[in-house]
Design a protein around this motif. Structure first.
Motif, PDB file in Angstrom:
ATOM      1  N   MET A 151      -0.548   1.189 -12.795  1.00  0.00           N
ATOM      2  CA  MET A 151      -1.580   1.205 -13.832  1.00  0.00           C
ATOM      3  C   MET A 151      -2.056   2.629 -14.102  1.00  0.00           C
ATOM      4  N   LEU A 152      -2.255   3.401 -13.039  1.00  0.00           N
ATOM      5  CA  LEU A 152      -2.675   4.791 -13.208  1.00  0.00           C
ATOM      6  C   LEU A 152      -1.623   5.603 -13.953  1.00  0.00           C
ATOM      7  N   ALA A 153      -0.357   5.380 -13.622  1.00  0.00           N
ATOM      8  CA  ALA A 153       0.713   6.113 -14.288  1.00  0.00           C
ATOM      9  C   ALA A 153       0.744   5.823 -15.786  1.00  0.00           C
ATOM     10  N   GLU A 154       0.517   4.562 -16.157  1.00  0.00           N
ATOM     11  CA  GLU A 154       0.511   4.214 -17.582  1.00  0.00           C
ATOM     12  C   GLU A 154      -0.728   4.783 -18.279  1.00  0.00           C
ATOM     13  N   ALA A 155      -1.859   4.806 -17.606  1.00  0.00           N
ATOM     14  CA  ALA A 155      -3.060   5.413 -18.189  1.00  0.00           C
ATOM     15  C   ALA A 155      -2.838   6.902 -18.427  1.00  0.00           C
ATOM     16  N   GLU A 156      -2.178   7.564 -17.490  1.00  0.00           N
ATOM     17  CA  GLU A 156      -1.865   8.981 -17.667  1.00  0.00           C
ATOM     18  C   GLU A 156      -0.950   9.194 -18.870  1.00  0.00           C
ATOM     19  N   LEU A 181      -3.034   8.848 -21.987  1.00  0.00           N
ATOM     20  CA  LEU A 181      -3.965   9.965 -22.125  1.00  0.00           C
ATOM     21  C   LEU A 181      -3.261  11.276 -22.393  1.00  0.00           C
ATOM     22  N   GLY A 182      -2.023  11.391 -21.899  1.00  0.00           N
ATOM     23  CA  GLY A 182      -1.273  12.634 -22.069  1.00  0.00           C
ATOM     24  C   GLY A 182      -1.645  13.705 -21.068  1.00  0.00           C
ATOM     25  N   ARG A 183      -2.173  13.317 -19.924  1.00  0.00           N
ATOM     26  CA  ARG A 183      -2.506  14.279 -18.873  1.00  0.00           C
ATOM     27  C   ARG A 183      -2.587  13.547 -17.533  1.00  0.00           C
ATOM     28  N   ASP A 184      -2.417  14.306 -16.457  1.00  0.00           N
ATOM     29  CA  ASP A 184      -2.513  13.718 -15.121  1.00  0.00           C
ATOM     30  C   ASP A 184      -3.974  13.472 -14.754  1.00  0.00           C
ATOM     31  N   LEU A 185      -4.183  12.520 -13.857  1.00  0.00           N
ATOM     32  CA  LEU A 185      -5.509  12.213 -13.364  1.00  0.00           C
ATOM     33  C   LEU A 185      -5.567  12.465 -11.865  1.00  0.00           C
ATOM     34  N   ARG A 219       0.846  -1.197   0.000  1.00  0.00           N
ATOM     35  CA  ARG A 219       0.000   0.000   0.000  1.00  0.00           C
ATOM     36  C   ARG A 219       0.882   1.248   0.000  1.00  0.00           C
ATOM     37  N   VAL A 220       0.516   2.197  -0.850  1.00  0.00           N
ATOM     38  CA  VAL A 220       1.275   3.431  -0.972  1.00  0.00           C
ATOM     39  C   VAL A 220       0.301   4.603  -1.071  1.00  0.00           C
ATOM     40  N   SER A 221       0.810   5.793  -0.854  1.00  0.00           N
ATOM     41  CA  SER A 221      -0.007   7.000  -0.976  1.00  0.00           C
ATOM     42  C   SER A 221       0.309   7.685  -2.304  1.00  0.00           C
ATOM     43  N   THR A 222      -0.729   8.050  -3.031  1.00  0.00           N
ATOM     44  CA  THR A 222      -0.545   8.790  -4.278  1.00  0.00           C
ATOM     45  C   THR A 222      -1.730   9.725  -4.462  1.00  0.00           C
ATOM     46  N   GLY A 223      -1.444  10.964  -4.804  1.00  0.00           N
ATOM     47  CA  GLY A 223      -2.515  11.933  -5.013  1.00  0.00           C
ATOM     48  C   GLY A 223      -3.390  12.151  -3.802  1.00  0.00           C
ATOM     49  N   GLY A 224      -2.832  11.931  -2.621  1.00  0.00           N
ATOM     50  CA  GLY A 224      -3.579  12.155  -1.391  1.00  0.00           C
ATOM     51  C   GLY A 224      -4.469  11.004  -0.965  1.00  0.00           C
ATOM     52  N   VAL A 225      -4.416   9.863  -1.681  1.00  0.00           N
ATOM     53  CA  VAL A 225      -5.220   8.693  -1.308  1.00  0.00           C
ATOM     54  C   VAL A 225      -4.319   7.466  -1.255  1.00  0.00           C
TER      55      VAL A 225
END
Length: 282
Positions: free
Chosen positions: A154-159, A162-166, A139-145
């Motif tokens: 997975m989120l990093a690859e989706a970003e 997409l070419g933008r942060d989520l 478990r890690v913290s990212t984006g305050g959650v």
């Protein structure tokens, strides 16, 4: 009395470990492991998500041989009746696997009936080896959650796609959080993505990017429930998924919307792949 020759004595000594079951050499142990059948964990976990949500007893493609290994082991532990050893990881097998996990002392998310790496390895000792392993990570913290490392990657690859942060409105491991989430965020692998400032086209593009890397992702609107616009995403085959999130990923495979009404999928169409499958093909 005639004494045995030195050569005969040495030969007998060499046979002793084999005859008595004493320790084997690393090479011999490796050979024994190779002789065991292999269980594909990716396929097994996929079946454990989809099969309980099916309206019939259709088997998950590519999973039957591995599911049978699990079911036979559960049967031999008197946790599953022989009639259910059929390659179908339905609700009865889920319940049996949960009993097995509890017999190991597991509780909560670790005893949900969804196979994890450690419990599969223990179940397969002397019976099968586990391949194509799926691990949620720490478990890690990212984006305050809070999320796990698999979800973070997975989120990093989706970003990147997409070419933008989520930005995230809600993370994982959040029992007692937003009541409208119906327990889907209690475990790992699930996030709500903010769509503030996104056009309809961008919301769809974000959901598509999330799906491509292995999320069951839908754009949620206020008309569907008591919530604002957001993207709900559940990481397929995350072994920390809550029971409710497991049902959502199973419904996603079956072309449904992941809501209580089990309506048709209203998201962008992509080839459904897990994170591990995406990495293998990209």
């Amino acid at each position: 009395m005639k004494l045995p020759s030195i050569a005969a004595a040495l030969a007998a000594a060499a046979l002793l470990p084999t005859l008595t079951g004493a320790s084997q050499t690393p090479a011999a142990l490796a050979a024994d492991a190779k002789a065991l059948p292999s269980l594909n964990m990716e396929a097994t976990v996929k079946a454990a998500q989809i099969d309980p949500r099916r309206a019939d007893d259709t088997l998950t493609p590519g999973a039957k041989a591995s599911v049978l290994l699990v079911e036979r082991a559960l049967r031999d532990r008197n946790l599953l009746d022989a009639q259910w050893v059929d390659g179908y990881f339905g609700t009865t097998t889920i319940a049996a696997y949960a009993k097995y996990q509890k017999s190991l002392g597991y509780t909560g998310l670790d005893a949900s009936g969804l196979p994890g790496r450690t419990s599969l390895a223990k179940l397969g000792a002397g019976r099968f080896t586990v391949t194509r392993v799926v691990q949620p990570g720490a478990r890690v913290s990212t984006g305050g959650v809070v999320v796990n490392t698999r979800t973070r990657d997975m989120l990093a690859e989706a970003e990147r796609l997409l070419g933008r942060d989520l930005a995230l409105d809600q993370g994982s491991y959040n029992p007692g959080g937003d009541p409208t989430s119906a327990g889907t965020h209690d475990g790992g692998g699930v996030v709500d993505v903010s769509v503030d400032g996104m056009s309809a086209a961008t919301r769809t593009a974000a959901a598509r990017a999330l799906r491509r890397v292995g999320f069951a992702a839908w754009v949620r609107s206020p008309s569907q429930g008591d919530w604002p616009w957001h993207i709900h995403a559940a990481a397929i085959s995350d072994t920390d998924l809550s029971g409710q999130a497991q049902h959502q990923t199973g419904d996603y495979y079956l072309g449904l919307n992941g809501l209580a009404d089990r309506g048709p999928d209203d998201g962008p169409k992509v080839t459904i792949r897990t994170w591990e499958e995406y990495r293998l093909h990209s």
